[in-house]
Design a protein around this motif. Structure first.
Motif, PDB file in Angstrom:
ATOM      1  N   ALA A 190      56.131  51.927  18.619  1.00 26.92           N
ATOM      2  CA  ALA A 190      55.259  52.381  17.540  1.00 26.92           C
ATOM      3  C   ALA A 190      54.940  51.231  16.597  1.00 26.92           C
ATOM      4  O   ALA A 190      55.788  50.379  16.314  1.00 26.92           O
ATOM      5  N   LEU A 191      53.702  51.237  16.103  1.00 26.90           N
ATOM      6  CA  LEU A 191      53.269  50.267  15.102  1.00 26.90           C
ATOM      7  C   LEU A 191      53.183  50.898  13.720  1.00 26.90           C
ATOM      8  O   LEU A 191      53.234  50.200  12.712  1.00 26.90           O
ATOM      9  N   THR A 192      53.004  52.240  13.691  1.00 27.87           N
ATOM     10  CA  THR A 192      52.994  52.983  12.427  1.00 27.87           C
ATOM     11  C   THR A 192      53.651  54.339  12.649  1.00 27.87           C
ATOM     12  O   THR A 192      53.805  54.785  13.789  1.00 27.87           O
ATOM     13  N   GLY A 193      53.970  55.015  11.560  1.00 33.03           N
ATOM     14  CA  GLY A 193      54.464  56.378  11.632  1.00 33.03           C
ATOM     15  C   GLY A 193      53.327  57.374  11.714  1.00 33.03           C
ATOM     16  O   GLY A 193      52.144  57.014  11.627  1.00 33.03           O
ATOM     17  N   ALA A 194      53.678  58.642  11.898  1.00 31.61           N
ATOM     18  CA  ALA A 194      52.704  59.724  11.944  1.00 31.61           C
ATOM     19  C   ALA A 194      52.784  60.528  10.652  1.00 31.61           C
ATOM     20  O   ALA A 194      53.863  60.717  10.097  1.00 31.61           O
ATOM     21  N   THR A 195      51.625  61.017  10.178  1.00 33.11           N
ATOM     22  CA  THR A 195      51.558  61.784   8.943  1.00 33.11           C
ATOM     23  C   THR A 195      51.381  63.256   9.252  1.00 33.11           C
ATOM     24  O   THR A 195      50.315  63.676   9.724  1.00 33.11           O
ATOM     25  N   ASP A 208      53.642  45.706   7.669  1.00 32.04           N
ATOM     26  CA  ASP A 208      52.412  45.333   8.369  1.00 32.04           C
ATOM     27  C   ASP A 208      52.677  44.505   9.619  1.00 32.04           C
ATOM     28  O   ASP A 208      51.909  44.559  10.584  1.00 32.04           O
ATOM     29  N   ASP A 209      53.754  43.729   9.608  1.00 28.63           N
ATOM     30  CA  ASP A 209      54.052  42.846  10.744  1.00 28.63           C
ATOM     31  C   ASP A 209      55.242  43.354  11.565  1.00 28.63           C
ATOM     32  O   ASP A 209      55.889  42.599  12.283  1.00 28.63           O
ATOM     33  N   LYS A 225      63.949  47.488  15.617  1.00 28.09           N
ATOM     34  CA  LYS A 225      62.736  47.025  14.948  1.00 28.09           C
ATOM     35  C   LYS A 225      62.583  45.527  15.179  1.00 28.09           C
ATOM     36  O   LYS A 225      63.568  44.797  15.224  1.00 28.09           O
ATOM     37  N   GLU A 226      61.334  45.102  15.305  1.00 28.35           N
ATOM     38  CA  GLU A 226      61.025  43.695  15.547  1.00 28.35           C
ATOM     39  C   GLU A 226      59.749  43.328  14.804  1.00 28.35           C
ATOM     40  O   GLU A 226      58.993  44.192  14.367  1.00 28.35           O
ATOM     41  N   LYS A 227      59.487  42.031  14.708  1.00 29.88           N
ATOM     42  CA  LYS A 227      58.188  41.580  14.247  1.00 29.88           C
ATOM     43  C   LYS A 227      57.152  41.862  15.335  1.00 29.88           C
ATOM     44  O   LYS A 227      57.472  41.895  16.522  1.00 29.88           O
ATOM     45  N   LEU A 228      55.918  42.068  14.921  1.00 34.68           N
ATOM     46  CA  LEU A 228      54.829  42.339  15.859  1.00 34.68           C
ATOM     47  C   LEU A 228      54.731  41.223  16.895  1.00 34.68           C
ATOM     48  O   LEU A 228      54.825  40.032  16.551  1.00 34.68           O
ATOM     49  N   GLN A 229      54.544  41.614  18.129  1.00 30.72           N
ATOM     50  CA  GLN A 229      54.499  40.680  19.250  1.00 30.72           C
ATOM     51  C   GLN A 229      53.216  40.893  20.044  1.00 30.72           C
ATOM     52  O   GLN A 229      52.602  41.955  19.972  1.00 30.72           O
ATOM     53  N   PRO A 230      52.810  39.877  20.844  1.00 32.48           N
ATOM     54  CA  PRO A 230      51.663  40.079  21.730  1.00 32.48           C
ATOM     55  C   PRO A 230      51.950  41.188  22.745  1.00 32.48           C
ATOM     56  O   PRO A 230      53.098  41.508  23.052  1.00 32.48           O
ATOM     57  N   SER A 231      50.888  41.765  23.281  1.00 31.67           N
ATOM     58  CA  SER A 231      51.010  42.845  24.262  1.00 31.67           C
ATOM     59  C   SER A 231      51.897  42.450  25.429  1.00 31.67           C
ATOM     60  O   SER A 231      52.681  43.263  25.928  1.00 31.67           O
TER      61      SER A 231
END
Length: 328
Positions: A190-195, A208-209, A225-231
């Motif tokens: 997941a990159l964000t949560g759900a509302t 954000d990252d 949890k990790e920092k955003l990575q390439p696909s």
């Protein structure tokens, strides 16, 4: 919170009304219930019923139709449907050959579907169950004892739906279900949560990252949890987790489902699929089924899941079996 809604408490009813209006040639709503049923029910064939909380669209009502589900029982957002509602779904799906309940492994779903099974049996309807627990991310999580049921459930709908449509008996469909479920495994990121509309804010917050591996479809915690990575890096993480579970060997036959979690652009899902392709080719796997799209979502969550199924030859044929549904 920005949502195209009216009153949060009316979302389920208004969604089902909109769904059945848009696709009134395929499905209808059982009056006075939150059950969606196919219009062309055929006498003497096994009925398949699935369902759960809403917010995972197009699951489960989008897979009601010829060749897949007979009925879907829709609970409130992220809330299990009641036993009474599931019982109505069983009655709507039964045409004399019995009913199989396909249940995702969440405590509320399991309890309420099992209670509905008992209610149906008191009315002389024969009911069997299968519990789908394909999420390999964590063993126990919020709402769950054991592994969660996620996007792999849709492949269970597809394969068992084909068997039922071909006239298999309830016992034959149940035996196939028991054999099938252990060969389907899923893991997500997941990159964000759900509302949830009634809450008005995301169930969890990532920077954000930041990303989180193994988040559940109700926003349950993942495993890291990790920092955003390439696909490519995301694909490597998920494929390696699946490899450890399957313990696959070169030359084995598999299917792949890349599932969007609600707000991930199709472009990005396809980039990810291409990265998975390179990895499984290096592993020497034979990929005989592929699908990309939003099939089991989590409201507006940004992210995706990767499902793999170890294929037997007859399962490949069932995955390709023609269906008439809203969403397959």
């Amino acid at each position: 919170m920005k949502k195209i809604i009216n009153q949060p408490e009316e979302i389920l009813n208004q969604m089902l009304e909109g769904l059945t209006y848009a696709y009134d040639g395929l499905i209808e709503r059982v009056e006075g219930t939150d059950v969606i049923v196919r219009k062309d029910r055929q006498e003497g064939k096994v009925g398949l019923v699935s369902g759960g909380g809403s917010g995972h669209e197009p699951s489960h009502a989008g897979f009601v139709g010829k060749g897949m589900l007979s009925a879907a029982v829709c609970g409130e957002v992220f809330t299990s449907p009641t036993p009474d509602q599931v019982f109505e779904g069983i009655k709507a799906a039964d045409t004399g050959a019995g009913v199989l309940l396909i249940i995702k492994n969440y405590s509320g779903d399991v309890m309420n579907f099992e209670m509905a099974k008992e209610m149906a049996e008191m009315e002389d309807i024969t009911v069997e169950t299968i519990i789908v627990d394909d999420d390999i991310a964590v063993e126990d999580s919020t709402y769950t004892a054991g592994r969660r049921g996620v996007a792999g459930t849709v492949l269970v709908h597809k394969i068992l739906g084909a068997y039922a449509d071909q006239g298999k008996t309830l016992q034959e469909v149940k035996e196939m279900a028991d054999k099938l479920v252990p060969n389907i495994k899923t893991i997500g990121v997941a990159l964000t949560g759900a509302t949830v509309p009634a809450v008005g804010k995301p169930g969890f917050v990532l920077e954000d990252d930041e990303i989180e591996f193994g988040v559940g479809i109700h926003g349950e915690p993942g495993y890291r949890k990790e920092k955003l990575q390439p696909s490519k890096e995301l694909a490597l993480e998920l494929v390696e987790k699946l490899k450890a579970e399957f313990k696959w060997a070169k030359g084995e036959s598999y299917g792949i489902l890349v599932n969007g979690l609600g707000s991930t652009p199709l472009m990005e899902e396809l980039v990810f699929m291409n990265d998975v392709k390179e990895l499984v080719e290096k592993e020497g796997l034979v990929i005989e089924f592929k699908k990309v799209g939003d099939l089991m979502t989590s409201l507006d969550m940004v992210g995706l899941s990767l499902t793999m199924i170890k294929l037997e030859e007859e399962w490949k044929a069932q995955l390709e079996y023609p269906v008439t549904t809203v969403a397959w």
